[in-house]
Design an enzyme around this catalytic site. Structure first.
Site, short mmCIF file in Angstrom:
data_model
loop_
_atom_site.label_atom_id
_atom_site.label_comp_id
_atom_site.label_asym_id
_atom_site.label_seq_id
_atom_site.Cartn_x
_atom_site.Cartn_y
_atom_site.Cartn_z
N ARG A 166 115.77 39.55 37.71
CA ARG A 166 115.04 40.81 37.70
C ARG A 166 115.63 41.84 38.64
O ARG A 166 115.13 42.95 38.69
CB ARG A 166 113.62 40.53 38.17
CG ARG A 166 112.59 40.46 37.07
CD ARG A 166 111.31 40.03 37.74
NE ARG A 166 110.14 40.51 37.08
CZ ARG A 166 109.43 39.81 36.22
NH1 ARG A 166 109.82 38.61 35.85
NH2 ARG A 166 108.32 40.31 35.72
N ARG A 186 95.79 40.98 26.36
CA ARG A 186 96.32 39.62 26.47
C ARG A 186 95.26 38.67 27.02
O ARG A 186 94.54 38.98 27.95
CB ARG A 186 97.54 39.60 27.39
CG ARG A 186 98.01 38.17 27.68
CD ARG A 186 99.40 38.10 28.22
NE ARG A 186 99.56 38.80 29.48
CZ ARG A 186 100.73 38.96 30.08
NH1 ARG A 186 101.84 38.47 29.54
NH2 ARG A 186 100.81 39.60 31.22
N ARG A 189 94.88 37.50 32.77
CA ARG A 189 95.75 37.26 33.92
C ARG A 189 95.40 38.24 35.04
O ARG A 189 95.13 39.40 34.77
CB ARG A 189 97.21 37.45 33.49
CG ARG A 189 98.12 36.41 34.07
CD ARG A 189 99.46 36.41 33.41
NE ARG A 189 100.34 37.41 33.99
CZ ARG A 189 101.60 37.58 33.63
NH1 ARG A 189 102.11 36.82 32.68
NH2 ARG A 189 102.36 38.49 34.20
N ARG A 233 103.74 47.32 37.67
CA ARG A 233 104.73 46.37 37.13
C ARG A 233 105.73 47.08 36.23
O ARG A 233 106.92 46.79 36.24
CB ARG A 233 104.02 45.25 36.36
CG ARG A 233 103.33 44.26 37.28
CD ARG A 233 102.32 43.40 36.56
NE ARG A 233 102.89 42.65 35.46
CZ ARG A 233 102.19 42.22 34.42
NH1 ARG A 233 100.89 42.46 34.33
NH2 ARG A 233 102.78 41.53 33.46
#
Ligand code: AP5
Length: 219
Positions: free
Chosen positions: A91, A130, A163, A174
């Site tokens: 990353r 999600r 999450r 993010r």
């Protein structure tokens, strides 16, 4: 394919985890998700997990020195002898350089980097809907991949959860961190000649087909 060393790159919510879970059977290598490994460490209250949590909770990257040891240990596992499918790692430029060194030491370079492209609006919609099974890790989406019984895992019946880092403000952070620190790796791997840019929109099956075509795998 004999050995397979593949990285899946892409913004949060691009479908890396979804695709990796479905590709491992075709590619015959383990799925290694740095996010899953870190969440396991957090749940297990290990030293790594306790340090990592404060970064993950706010959508920042966990420092390279913590992540590198974890990945080196994992790809040194015997199940990785035929290769691996990395999801969420590397990353940063430092992680990409360290992965190159680890693989040089093992004798087999990275073969393919698949960068999944999904636009920002779609990514935010995917993350907002999600749901995850905390027991078996299966991924759902309230609209695009709904479970048969609302809120319950089709596989094991466990209650699905959101999450922790899928809250709106954390998602924004993010995505920004991805754009600043991870997206530059696309150019890095293009220069290395191993980049495949794949459209991550459309059905999961279509995206899977595009990835397999890119890496030369069988459906
Ligand atoms: P990590 O767990 O890696 O999160 P991420 O990269 O932000 O990616 P996500 O897991 O959110 O998304 P995904 O691309 O896997 O999408 P998914 O398949 O779930 O990292 C979490 C945190 O850990 C980081 O913020 C950082 O703090 C830390 N971390 C991890 N690795 C690190 C590293 N190397 N260095 C430093 N820190 C690190 O799909 C999303 C949703 O979309 C699902 O609901 C799914 O059902 C749905 N969906 C999937 N495909 C489709 C489709 N084709 N159409 C419609 N919906 C779809």
């Amino acid at each position: 394919m004999s050995e397979v060393r593949v990285v899946l790159l892409g913004p949060p919510g691009a479908g890396k985890g979804t695709q990796a879970k479905s590709l491992v059977a075709s590619l015959g290598v383990p799925h290694i998700s740095s996010g899953d490994l870190l969440r396991e460490a957090v749940t297990g209250l290990t030293e790594l997990g306790l340090e990592a949590r404060s970064y993950m909770d706010v959508g920042d990257l966990v420092p390279d020195e913590l992540v590198l040891g974890m990945i080196e240990k994992r790809i040194g596992g015997t199940d990785c002898a035929p290769g691996f499918l990395l999801d969420g790692f590397p990353r940063t430029q430092a992680q990409a350089a360290a992965l190159g060194d680890m693989l040089n030491a093992r004798g087999g370079p990275l073969e393919h980097v698949v960068a999944l492209a999904v636009d920002r609006t779609e990514v935010v919609e995917r993350l907002a809907g999600r749901r995850i099974c905390p027991d078996c890790g299966r991924l759902y989406h309230v609209r695009f991949e709904a479970p048969q019984n609302e809120g319950r895992c089709d596989g094991c019946g466990t209650e699905l959860v959101v999450r922790d880092d899928d809250r709106e403000e954390t998602v924004r952070q993010r995505v920004a961190v991805y754009e600043n620190r991870t997206a530059p790796l696309i150019e890095f791997y293009r220069q290395e000649g191993i980049l495949h840019e794949v459209n991550g929109s459309g059905s999961q099956a279509d995206v899977r087909g595009r990835i397999l075509e890119a890496v030369g795998g069988q459906a």
